[in-house]
Motif scaffolding. Structure first.
Motif, PDB file in Angstrom:
ATOM      1  N   ASN A  71       0.766  -1.173  -0.053  1.00 22.91           N
ATOM      2  CA  ASN A  71       0.086   0.142   0.039  1.00 22.91           C
ATOM      3  C   ASN A  71       0.681   1.363  -0.085  1.00 22.91           C
ATOM      4  O   ASN A  71       1.976   1.314   0.773  1.00 22.91           O
ATOM      5  CB  ASN A  71      -1.032  -0.025   1.157  1.00 22.91           C
ATOM      6  CG  ASN A  71      -1.749   1.304   1.446  1.00 22.91           C
ATOM      7  OD1 ASN A  71      -1.287   2.207   1.911  1.00 22.91           O
ATOM      8  ND2 ASN A  71      -2.925   1.121   1.008  1.00 22.91           N
ATOM      9  N   THR A  72       0.571   2.300  -0.832  1.00 20.46           N
ATOM     10  CA  THR A  72       1.446   3.434  -0.883  1.00 20.46           C
ATOM     11  C   THR A  72       1.591   4.025   0.148  1.00 20.46           C
ATOM     12  O   THR A  72       2.814   4.505   0.758  1.00 20.46           O
ATOM     13  CB  THR A  72       0.894   4.440  -2.005  1.00 20.46           C
ATOM     14  OG1 THR A  72       0.645   3.835  -3.223  1.00 20.46           O
ATOM     15  CG2 THR A  72       1.590   5.598  -2.225  1.00 20.46           C
ATOM     16  N   LYS A  73       0.685   4.232   0.959  1.00 16.42           N
ATOM     17  CA  LYS A  73       0.863   5.073   2.379  1.00 16.42           C
ATOM     18  C   LYS A  73       1.560   4.279   3.328  1.00 16.42           C
ATOM     19  O   LYS A  73       2.480   4.801   4.009  1.00 16.42           O
ATOM     20  CB  LYS A  73      -0.515   5.594   2.964  1.00 16.42           C
ATOM     21  CG  LYS A  73      -1.050   6.715   2.401  1.00 16.42           C
ATOM     22  CD  LYS A  73      -2.210   7.299   3.383  1.00 16.42           C
ATOM     23  CE  LYS A  73      -2.541   8.762   2.714  1.00 16.42           C
ATOM     24  NZ  LYS A  73      -3.547   9.401   3.571  1.00 16.42           N
ATOM     25  N   LYS A  74       1.415   3.091   3.430  1.00 13.80           N
ATOM     26  CA  LYS A  74       2.251   2.166   4.225  1.00 13.80           C
ATOM     27  C   LYS A  74       3.858   2.037   3.872  1.00 13.80           C
ATOM     28  O   LYS A  74       4.539   2.206   4.925  1.00 13.80           O
ATOM     29  CB  LYS A  74       1.789   0.527   4.256  1.00 13.80           C
ATOM     30  CG  LYS A  74       0.456   0.659   5.240  1.00 13.80           C
ATOM     31  CD  LYS A  74      -0.170  -0.868   5.098  1.00 13.80           C
ATOM     32  CE  LYS A  74      -1.504  -1.309   6.030  1.00 13.80           C
ATOM     33  NZ  LYS A  74      -1.833  -2.652   6.048  1.00 13.80           N
ATOM     34  N   ALA A  76       5.103   4.672   2.192  1.00 10.04           N
ATOM     35  CA  ALA A  76       5.509   6.030   2.525  1.00 10.04           C
ATOM     36  C   ALA A  76       6.187   6.032   4.061  1.00 10.04           C
ATOM     37  O   ALA A  76       6.756   7.265   4.384  1.00 10.04           O
ATOM     38  CB  ALA A  76       4.710   6.954   2.152  1.00 10.04           C
ATOM     39  N   LYS A  77       5.448   5.409   4.828  1.00  4.57           N
ATOM     40  CA  LYS A  77       6.007   5.283   6.411  1.00  4.57           C
ATOM     41  C   LYS A  77       7.067   4.565   6.599  1.00  4.57           C
ATOM     42  O   LYS A  77       7.693   4.360   7.954  1.00  4.57           O
ATOM     43  CB  LYS A  77       4.765   4.887   7.122  1.00  4.57           C
ATOM     44  CG  LYS A  77       3.479   5.580   7.212  1.00  4.57           C
ATOM     45  CD  LYS A  77       2.506   4.735   7.989  1.00  4.57           C
ATOM     46  CE  LYS A  77       0.997   5.862   7.878  1.00  4.57           C
ATOM     47  NZ  LYS A  77      -0.088   5.198   8.513  1.00  4.57           N
ATOM     48  N   PRO A 104       1.563  10.946   4.841  1.00 11.43           N
ATOM     49  CA  PRO A 104       1.585   9.421   4.908  1.00 11.43           C
ATOM     50  C   PRO A 104       0.548   9.286   6.152  1.00 11.43           C
ATOM     51  O   PRO A 104      -0.112   8.352   6.089  1.00 11.43           O
ATOM     52  CB  PRO A 104       2.646   8.745   5.053  1.00 11.43           C
ATOM     53  CG  PRO A 104       3.716   9.608   4.201  1.00 11.43           C
ATOM     54  CD  PRO A 104       3.175  11.000   4.610  1.00 11.43           C
ATOM     55  N   TYR A 105       0.439  10.112   7.007  1.00 17.43           N
ATOM     56  CA  TYR A 105      -0.181  10.211   8.200  1.00 17.43           C
ATOM     57  C   TYR A 105      -1.580  10.753   8.292  1.00 17.43           C
ATOM     58  O   TYR A 105      -2.302  10.682   9.239  1.00 17.43           O
ATOM     59  CB  TYR A 105       0.797  10.569   9.450  1.00 17.43           C
ATOM     60  CG  TYR A 105       1.942   9.993   9.497  1.00 17.43           C
ATOM     61  CD1 TYR A 105       2.155   8.624  10.411  1.00 17.43           C
ATOM     62  CD2 TYR A 105       3.207  10.143   8.832  1.00 17.43           C
ATOM     63  CE1 TYR A 105       3.410   8.017  10.037  1.00 17.43           C
ATOM     64  CE2 TYR A 105       4.284   9.760   8.789  1.00 17.43           C
ATOM     65  CZ  TYR A 105       4.333   8.491   9.359  1.00 17.43           C
ATOM     66  OH  TYR A 105       5.470   7.603   9.477  1.00 17.43           O
ATOM     67  N   SER A 107      -5.483  11.999   6.955  1.00 20.46           N
ATOM     68  CA  SER A 107      -6.594  11.385   6.657  1.00 20.46           C
ATOM     69  C   SER A 107      -7.824  12.599   6.527  1.00 20.46           C
ATOM     70  O   SER A 107      -7.615  13.926   7.150  1.00 20.46           O
ATOM     71  CB  SER A 107      -7.015  10.382   7.401  1.00 20.46           C
ATOM     72  OG  SER A 107      -7.136  10.785   8.979  1.00 20.46           O
ATOM     73  N   GLN A 156       8.505  12.389   7.666  1.00 23.39           N
ATOM     74  CA  GLN A 156       8.077  11.394   7.118  1.00 23.39           C
ATOM     75  C   GLN A 156       8.189  10.372   8.076  1.00 23.39           C
ATOM     76  O   GLN A 156       7.568   9.125   7.935  1.00 23.39           O
ATOM     77  CB  GLN A 156       8.556  11.051   5.801  1.00 23.39           C
ATOM     78  CG  GLN A 156       7.435  10.385   5.061  1.00 23.39           C
ATOM     79  CD  GLN A 156       7.941  10.296   3.480  1.00 23.39           C
ATOM     80  OE1 GLN A 156       8.416  11.050   2.868  1.00 23.39           O
ATOM     81  NE2 GLN A 156       7.702   8.839   2.850  1.00 23.39           N
TER      82      GLN A 156
END
Length: 282
Positions: A71-74, A76-77, A104-105, A107, A156
């Motif tokens: 997953n892209t956001k995961k 990016a973490k 990424p954090y 929402s 990040q």
């Protein structure tokens, strides 16, 4: 445990292969420098590892899974990347630019939380740019801007930071400023740092691990003492180099060199023409 490695990676643009059947591991919590001549695939490898560009075959494995399926956001973490030429930050203040690292954090409406603001200030403090927080990025010097981009990567909150030629266009003092900052982040916070560098002496001085590439393949990977040798530099850059020792760090350094004339070296003299140091062997 090796968190990040590639297996038989192939990357290209159209029909033109750039990275060819490349298997390599990235040591965790260390500084890795990738070296090689222009067009050898250094930046392409970095972009493929961080999923900026797709790979045609093979795998990039992070924490046991393929990054292509992450997953892209995961993702990016876990990893941040500072490209060779960061996008323009025209019109942004330093604080605004660094806040992008919190994407990424976020929402919903993407509003910054108290936690976000604390991390932003921490990243500015660590990189020595807190005094620039309300200044336009465009008003900073090259070295200051580079530290601000690193602050954004720090915001990040990733364990891994990838940098493509972070010292390009900087003078000698600012180059050292940026590299010493990265070294401090690695030492104090155990960040895994992976960077493409053109300056061989900088690579040997600041890296724990070096990867030497030629024509999309690895010629040699290992410690700076294993990679920064006459034979490896001859194979990678086609130069006859004199290697000495840095009196301050005891690391190897290239004292002088000259270009070899055509015919002075051959394919058979290359060191480790097929590198097989995949993660499973460590």
């Amino acid at each position: 445990m090796v968190r990040l490695y590639t297996e038989h990676l192939k990357v290209g643009y159209g029909e033109r292969p750039i990275v060819k059947d490349l298997s390599v591991h990235i040591p965790d919590k260390q500084i890795t420098a990738i070296i090689g001549s222009n067009g050898c695939g250094k930046s392409t490898l970095l972009k493929a590892i961080t999923r900026i560009i797709p790979h045609q075959s093979g795998s990039v494995i992070l924490d046991g899974g393929q990054i292509a399926k992450e997953n892209t956001k995961k993702l990016a973490k876990k990893m941040a990347i500072l490209p060779q030429t960061p996008e323009s930050a025209s019109g942004l203040t330093v604080g605004e630019l660094v806040s992008y690292g919190r994407f990424p954090y976020q929402s919903g409406f993407g509003r910054l939380t108290k936690k976000d603001l604390e991390v932003i200030d921490w990243a500015l403090e660590v990189t020595g740019t807190i005094d620039f927080k309300h200044r336009p990025v465009d008003a900073l010097s090259g070295g200051q801007r580079q530290r601000v981009w690193i602050a954004m990567a720090l915001a990040q909150e990733t364990d891994m930071i990838f940098l493509d030629e972070p010292t390009t266009y900087l003078d000698m003092a600012h180059q050292l400023e940026v590299l010493e900052l990265l070294q401090k982040l690695n030492a104090d916070q155990q960040r895994t740092i992976v960077m493409v560098l053109h300056d061989l002496n900088h690579a040997a001085r600041f890296a724990d691990y070096m990867i030497a590439m030629k024509d999309g393949s690895i010629v040699k990977a290992g410690t700076c003492h294993e990679v920064m040798t006459h034979d490896v530099l001859k194979a990678v850059f086609h130069i006859d180099a004199e290697i000495g020792r840095d009196p301050r760090t005891n690391k190897p350094m290239c004292i002088t060199y000259h270009l070899l004339k055509k015919g002075e070296s051959s394919h058979e003299e290359m060191v480790d023409p097929v590198y097989t140091g995949v993660a499973a062997s460590y």
